[in-house]
Design an enzyme around this catalytic site. Structure first.
Site, PDB file in Angstrom:
ATOM      1  N   ARG A 183       0.870  -1.173   0.000  1.00  0.00           N
ATOM      2  CA  ARG A 183       0.000   0.000   0.000  1.00  0.00           C
ATOM      3  C   ARG A 183       0.914   1.233   0.000  1.00  0.00           C
ATOM      4  O   ARG A 183       2.085   1.152   0.357  1.00  0.00           O
ATOM      5  CB  ARG A 183      -0.861   0.012   1.265  1.00  0.00           C
ATOM      6  CG  ARG A 183      -1.807  -1.163   1.378  1.00  0.00           C
ATOM      7  CD  ARG A 183      -2.546  -1.127   2.727  1.00  0.00           C
ATOM      8  NE  ARG A 183      -3.487  -2.208   2.843  1.00  0.00           N
ATOM      9  CZ  ARG A 183      -3.248  -3.346   3.486  1.00  0.00           C
ATOM     10  NH1 ARG A 183      -2.069  -3.541   4.071  1.00  0.00           N
ATOM     11  NH2 ARG A 183      -4.168  -4.280   3.560  1.00  0.00           N
ATOM     12  N   LYS A 216      -3.230  -1.666   8.546  1.00  0.00           N
ATOM     13  CA  LYS A 216      -4.647  -2.016   8.531  1.00  0.00           C
ATOM     14  C   LYS A 216      -4.900  -3.400   9.134  1.00  0.00           C
ATOM     15  O   LYS A 216      -5.725  -4.162   8.654  1.00  0.00           O
ATOM     16  CB  LYS A 216      -5.198  -1.954   7.108  1.00  0.00           C
ATOM     17  CG  LYS A 216      -5.142  -0.556   6.510  1.00  0.00           C
ATOM     18  CD  LYS A 216      -5.642  -0.513   5.099  1.00  0.00           C
ATOM     19  CE  LYS A 216      -7.149  -0.534   5.107  1.00  0.00           C
ATOM     20  NZ  LYS A 216      -7.741  -0.373   3.780  1.00  0.00           N
ATOM     21  N   HIS A 228      -2.938   1.656  -5.705  1.00  0.00           N
ATOM     22  CA  HIS A 228      -3.505   0.384  -5.257  1.00  0.00           C
ATOM     23  C   HIS A 228      -3.656  -0.607  -6.418  1.00  0.00           C
ATOM     24  O   HIS A 228      -3.752  -1.814  -6.189  1.00  0.00           O
ATOM     25  CB  HIS A 228      -4.846   0.614  -4.551  1.00  0.00           C
ATOM     26  CG  HIS A 228      -5.115  -0.378  -3.469  1.00  0.00           C
ATOM     27  ND1 HIS A 228      -4.447  -0.366  -2.262  1.00  0.00           N
ATOM     28  CD2 HIS A 228      -5.945  -1.440  -3.423  1.00  0.00           C
ATOM     29  CE1 HIS A 228      -4.886  -1.367  -1.518  1.00  0.00           C
ATOM     30  NE2 HIS A 228      -5.789  -2.037  -2.202  1.00  0.00           N
ATOM     31  N   ARG A 287      -0.928  -3.088  -6.146  1.00  0.00           N
ATOM     32  CA  ARG A 287      -1.201  -4.132  -5.144  1.00  0.00           C
ATOM     33  C   ARG A 287      -2.114  -5.193  -5.740  1.00  0.00           C
ATOM     34  O   ARG A 287      -1.876  -6.392  -5.597  1.00  0.00           O
ATOM     35  CB  ARG A 287      -1.811  -3.503  -3.891  1.00  0.00           C
ATOM     36  CG  ARG A 287      -2.132  -4.513  -2.784  1.00  0.00           C
ATOM     37  CD  ARG A 287      -2.496  -3.788  -1.499  1.00  0.00           C
ATOM     38  NE  ARG A 287      -3.098  -4.650  -0.507  1.00  0.00           N
ATOM     39  CZ  ARG A 287      -2.435  -5.443   0.328  1.00  0.00           C
ATOM     40  NH1 ARG A 287      -1.115  -5.505   0.276  1.00  0.00           N
ATOM     41  NH2 ARG A 287      -3.076  -6.174   1.215  1.00  0.00           N
ATOM     42  N   HIS A 299      -3.267 -10.349   4.173  1.00  0.00           N
ATOM     43  CA  HIS A 299      -4.696 -10.354   4.487  1.00  0.00           C
ATOM     44  C   HIS A 299      -4.991 -11.274   5.665  1.00  0.00           C
ATOM     45  O   HIS A 299      -4.509 -12.394   5.705  1.00  0.00           O
ATOM     46  CB  HIS A 299      -5.513 -10.857   3.287  1.00  0.00           C
ATOM     47  CG  HIS A 299      -5.506  -9.941   2.123  1.00  0.00           C
ATOM     48  ND1 HIS A 299      -5.680 -10.387   0.835  1.00  0.00           N
ATOM     49  CD2 HIS A 299      -5.344  -8.603   2.016  1.00  0.00           C
ATOM     50  CE1 HIS A 299      -5.645  -9.366   0.002  1.00  0.00           C
ATOM     51  NE2 HIS A 299      -5.428  -8.277   0.697  1.00  0.00           N
ATOM     52  N   TYR A 319      -8.719 -12.594  -6.196  1.00  0.00           N
ATOM     53  CA  TYR A 319      -7.609 -12.842  -7.112  1.00  0.00           C
ATOM     54  C   TYR A 319      -7.659 -14.257  -7.666  1.00  0.00           C
ATOM     55  O   TYR A 319      -7.465 -14.476  -8.857  1.00  0.00           O
ATOM     56  CB  TYR A 319      -6.268 -12.602  -6.419  1.00  0.00           C
ATOM     57  CG  TYR A 319      -6.141 -11.228  -5.822  1.00  0.00           C
ATOM     58  CD1 TYR A 319      -6.297 -10.099  -6.619  1.00  0.00           C
ATOM     59  CD2 TYR A 319      -5.882 -11.037  -4.475  1.00  0.00           C
ATOM     60  CE1 TYR A 319      -6.201  -8.821  -6.082  1.00  0.00           C
ATOM     61  CE2 TYR A 319      -5.769  -9.769  -3.932  1.00  0.00           C
ATOM     62  CZ  TYR A 319      -5.933  -8.665  -4.745  1.00  0.00           C
ATOM     63  OH  TYR A 319      -5.832  -7.414  -4.215  1.00  0.00           O
TER      64      TYR A 319
END
Length: 188
Positions: A51, A76, A140, A143, A166, A175
């Protein structure tokens, strides 16, 4: 006012770059005033699914050039991990470090001698995208390009999930769900 309808991913506009588009984008990054730095920044963003703020917060001490590893400090609530640095990346990082003239801890320093901000990264990505015919590119998208590239290489959801940091697999499933690789050889 009409009710908002849920839009499935396959109905949304493309929000990532293909591997060929990433290559063109990275080549365009080399052609700027600070091409060596800009190329390494964009390469790391793509290869490690960073990010903007994660890129800005990278420090020189996050690099271990002896073992070709980089510490990715995720934000995050994501999982931080060590990532390997591929040979072409390692050469690009070493090239950049040879010309980097700062004692500041941040890996990437602006023209004014300070750390990059999210807005600075966004501006840089916009300037690079203007040198290509890729349309509007935002940080982004690199990413997302990372996630799709890994899925198209056949990597499983769990590996991609851990690589991108994640915590919830639903953020990674997009994805693998749309990866063309999983449809290959269906008719053989």
């Amino acid at each position: 006012m009409p009710a908002l309808e849920a839009v499935d991913l396959h109905e949304k506009s493309k929000n990532f770059l293909t591997e060929a588009e990433v290559e063109r984008f990275l080549q365009a990054a080399k052609s700027g005033r600070y091409g060596v730095r800009d190329h390494v920044m964009m390469l790391l963003m793509y290869r490690h699914g960073l990010r903007e703020t994660e890129l800005c917060r990278l420090t020189v001490s996050a690099l271990d050039l002896e073992t070709a590893r980089i510490w990715i400090d995720r934000l995050k609530g994501s999982l931080s991990t060590h990532h390997p640095i591929d040979g072409d990346e390692l050469r690009a990082v070493r090239r950049y470090l040879r010309i980097r003239d700062s004692r500041l801890p941040w890996l990437f320093i602006t023209e004014r001698g300070g750390p990059f901000t999210r807005q600075g990264v966004y501006y840089l990505v916009r300037c690079i995208s203007e040198r290509t015919d890729l349309g509007k590119v935002h940080p982004h998208m690199l990413r997302h390009a990372c996630g799709y590239a890994l899925a198209n290489k056949g990597h499983d959801l769990r590996t991609i999930q851990d690589y991108l940091g994640h915590r919830d697999p639903k953020h990674t499933a997009v994805y693998t769900r749309t990866a063309a690789k999983r449809f290959e050889n269906l008719w053989r």
